[in-house]
Structures are given as structure tokens and as C-alpha cells.
Design a protein around this motif. Structure first.
Motif, PDB file in Angstrom:
ATOM      1  N   PHE A 199    -147.474  -1.236 112.921  1.00 54.05           N
ATOM      2  CA  PHE A 199    -147.107  -2.651 112.806  1.00 54.05           C
ATOM      3  C   PHE A 199    -145.705  -2.881 112.239  1.00 54.05           C
ATOM      4  N   GLN A 200    -145.191  -1.938 111.484  1.00 56.82           N
ATOM      5  CA  GLN A 200    -143.853  -2.103 110.920  1.00 56.82           C
ATOM      6  C   GLN A 200    -142.826  -1.203 111.583  1.00 56.82           C
ATOM      7  N   ALA A 201    -143.239  -0.467 112.617  1.00 58.47           N
ATOM      8  CA  ALA A 201    -142.329   0.380 113.395  1.00 58.47           C
ATOM      9  C   ALA A 201    -141.598   1.380 112.515  1.00 58.47           C
ATOM     10  N   SER A 202    -142.306   1.934 111.557  1.00 57.42           N
ATOM     11  CA  SER A 202    -141.721   2.908 110.640  1.00 57.42           C
ATOM     12  C   SER A 202    -142.067   4.316 111.103  1.00 57.42           C
ATOM     13  N   PHE A 203    -141.101   5.211 111.046  1.00 59.08           N
ATOM     14  CA  PHE A 203    -141.367   6.606 111.392  1.00 59.08           C
ATOM     15  C   PHE A 203    -142.103   7.253 110.227  1.00 59.08           C
ATOM     16  N   GLU A 204    -143.328   7.711 110.482  1.00 53.41           N
ATOM     17  CA  GLU A 204    -144.179   8.284 109.451  1.00 53.41           C
ATOM     18  C   GLU A 204    -144.688   9.652 109.900  1.00 53.41           C
ATOM     19  N   ASN A 205    -144.932  10.516 108.940  1.00 53.61           N
ATOM     20  CA  ASN A 205    -145.520  11.816 109.241  1.00 53.61           C
ATOM     21  C   ASN A 205    -147.023  11.725 109.032  1.00 53.61           C
ATOM     22  N   LEU A 206    -147.761  11.552 110.119  1.00 51.21           N
ATOM     23  CA  LEU A 206    -149.212  11.394 110.025  1.00 51.21           C
ATOM     24  C   LEU A 206    -149.965  12.718 110.083  1.00 51.21           C
ATOM     25  N   THR A 207    -149.247  13.821 110.252  1.00 51.57           N
ATOM     26  CA  THR A 207    -149.908  15.119 110.382  1.00 51.57           C
ATOM     27  C   THR A 207    -149.920  15.907 109.090  1.00 51.57           C
ATOM     28  N   ALA A 208    -149.242  15.427 108.056  1.00 49.18           N
ATOM     29  CA  ALA A 208    -149.188  16.168 106.791  1.00 49.18           C
ATOM     30  C   ALA A 208    -149.957  15.417 105.716  1.00 49.18           C
TER      31      ALA A 208
END
Length: 307
Positions: free
Chosen positions: A199-208
Motif C-alpha cells: 500500500f505504501q510502495a516501499s521496497f521491503e525484504n519479506l524473505t528475511a
């Protein structure tokens, strides 16, 4: 008449050859992409492509709304097999998929939209699609929602220091297509990191850090003491090597982990002995009067030696 909202208009009116739009879900990325395709194909002899991660996705997402948008300007009935629309102005719009990107070689393009680029085969752009723009010096628009720190993130970062490139980043709320109430609801239903990405178009690391990604040593670690007013809990993972467990206390909504045990090549009896030895450090604790709750993993329900 086509109406673009302010953030979409900002992207539409940018004259950079290569543009990257990072936006939250339901921002209106696809509608903007179709509008861009119509503009690019309005010139006689021009060829504009919409490329999705797969052929099926491209057809499912864009084919029906593209036909609705261009219907007054068809030169002939759209080609349902090739997903091709010829306009009365002499331009052509085609839908393609990047799942078989080698098959996209051969055509020279005036304009190209790469939708959901984060989900696209990384090799499609540099090996096939970028060369397709060369002879006509065509333009490209990359759009999508982040999916971690992958090639979309790398391209976005690199583009900020490159001539002829422009980058844009907008949230779902800025798109104006989703109500504030719905966005507020999403904040309660999604974890923080997923909400920021979607929703905020933020690059996040969802695998760690999937177990406890929000862990912050400065906020979550402090010196603790056993509280004689509270019962103890012992959470045990019954793996043999190592057999791991944590000892803690709960006070309302707060959980305090006081200690941990990691026993190599162990068994349940050895774990119990280690537990009693470890809690003996708390002189005020009386095992006979203090309540203890033990939590085991799912194999605790087993009725055979392997469990």
C-alpha cells in the motif's frame, strides 16, 4: 474522454525517455499504462507493446479494458489470437508476455510498457526488450508494486542517477481509488512490512526474519529479573539435536523471555534436568508453589518414539 488523476498526470507529462513508476496496489497503474499506449500508437506506423510477466496475465489484466478504451478508433476487429489492435490512425497496440521473452525478438518498438516489472523475468528487458527500442529510439515505462529488493529495486535505484531516466513513487492513497476506510482496515489485517510494500510502495525484504522480522535489539532487549508474582512458562521444541527451549513470564499482553536452553543431542529427561538447574538461579522461586505452563511443539501429540 480520458481523465487522469494528478499523480498519473505527473507521470504522463514527463518527457524522459525511460520512466519508472513504483506505486501501491489499486493506484491506477494499468489505466495509466493503457492511456500511454493509446498516445504512443496514435502516430501512423507506430508500434506500442504492453508486456506483462506472462502472456495470460497480460491478457487477463489489460486486454478487455484496452478494447473498451480503443473501440471508437479500431481500424478492424481486434485480433484475439495475437492480442493486436490496429487503430484508424495507422498505429498498432499489442499485448505480450515476458514468460517466453525469446519469442519477442524481431519487432522494432516505438513504445513499451512493462507492467508488474518486479514479477517479470529479469533477462527480458536487457536481452530482448531494450534492443527492440534501439532503431526507433523508442520509449519505455516500467510500472509495478515492489517485491523485495529484486531487479525492480535495482533498476529504480540506478535510474535516479541516469540521464533520460525519471522515477516516481506513489502510495495507494495518493492514487485516490481506494477509500481511507479500506486503507485503514488493511493496516489492521496486514503485518507492517507487507502493508508498507503493498500500500505504501516501499521496497521491503519479506524473505528475511520471517519469525520475528520486527525485532529491534535496542527496543526488545533489556535486563530482566524473575517476577515472583507471575507464573513461569517453558516453551520447548522437542528436536533431539539441538533441543531448544525458552523460559519466560507473561504479564498481560507483555511476554518476557528470561532465559533459553539449547541442548545438543538431548532428550526430554535431560531437558527437564537442565530446566530445573537453570531456574535454580532465582532464589525466590519455589518449584512447589510456583505455577508452570509447558508449551511443546506439534509432535508432542505423537504416540510413537520418533515423535
Amino acid at each position: 474522454m480520458i481523465r487522469l488523476k494528478s499523480p498519473q498526470w505527473e507521470v504522463f507529462t514527463c518527457d524522459s525517455r525511460f520512466r519508472i513508476l513504483v506505486a501501491g496496489r489499486r493506484f491506477g497503474k494499468t489505466f495509466l499504462a493503457l492511456t500511454e499506449l493509446c498516445r504512443a500508437a496514435w502516430k501512423s506506423g507506430s508500434l506500442a507493446w504492453y508486456v506483462g510477466p506472462t502472456y495470460k496475465q497480460a491478457k487477463r489484466i489489460a486486454w478487455k479494458p484496452l478494447k473498451q478504451l480503443t473501440k471508437p478508433y479500431w481500424a478492424s476487429t481486434p485480433n484475439e489470437t495475437d492480442l493486436r489492435i490496429e487503430l484508424i490512425t495507422g498505429g498498432t497496440i499489442c499485448l505480450r508476455g515476458a514468460d517466453n521473452y525469446d519469442a519477442l525478438r524481431g519487432d522494432g518498438l516505438d513504445f513499451l510498457v512493462l507492467d508488474e516489472y518486479a514479477s517479470m523475468a529479469q533477462e527480458a528487458w536487457p536481452e530482448v526488450l531494450r534492443p527492440a527500442l534501439a532503431d526507433k529510439e523508442g520509449h519505455a515505462l516500467f510500472i509495478g508494486t515492489p517485491r523485495g529488493y529484486n531487479h525492480f529495486h535495482d533498476l529504480y535505484q540506478k535510474a535516479q542517477n541516469q540521464p533520460n531516466w525519471a522515477t516516481f513513487q506513489f502510495t495507494t492513497a495518493q492514487g485516490g481509488n481506494v477509500s481511507p476506510e479500506e486503507i485503514a482496515s488493511a493496516t489492521h489485517e496486514l503485518d507492517e512490512r507487507t502493508y508498507r510494500q503493498e500500500f505504501q510502495a516501499s521496497f521491503e525484504n519479506l524473505t528475511a526474519g520471517l519469525v520475528y522480522y520486527a525485532f529491534d535489539r535496542s527496543r526488545n532487549v533489556e535486563t530482566l529479573r524473575y517476577n515472583s508474582r507471575l507464573s513461569l512458562f517453558w516453551a520447548v521444541d522437542f528436536n533431539v539435536n539441538p533441543m531448544c527451549s525458552v523460559i519466560g513470564q507473561r504479564d498481560g499482553d507483555n511476554v518476557y523471555v528470561l532465559d533459553e536452553l539449547a541442548l545438543p543431542d538431548s532428550n526430554t529427561w535431560a531437558a527437564c534436568e537442565a530446566f530445573l538447574n537453570r531456574i535454580g538461579r532465582w532464589s525466590s522461586l519455589s518449584p512447589h508453589t510456583t505455577r508452570l505452563r509447558v508449551y511443546g511443539d506439534a509432535t508432542g501429540e505423537g504416540r510413537h518414539s520418533a515423535a
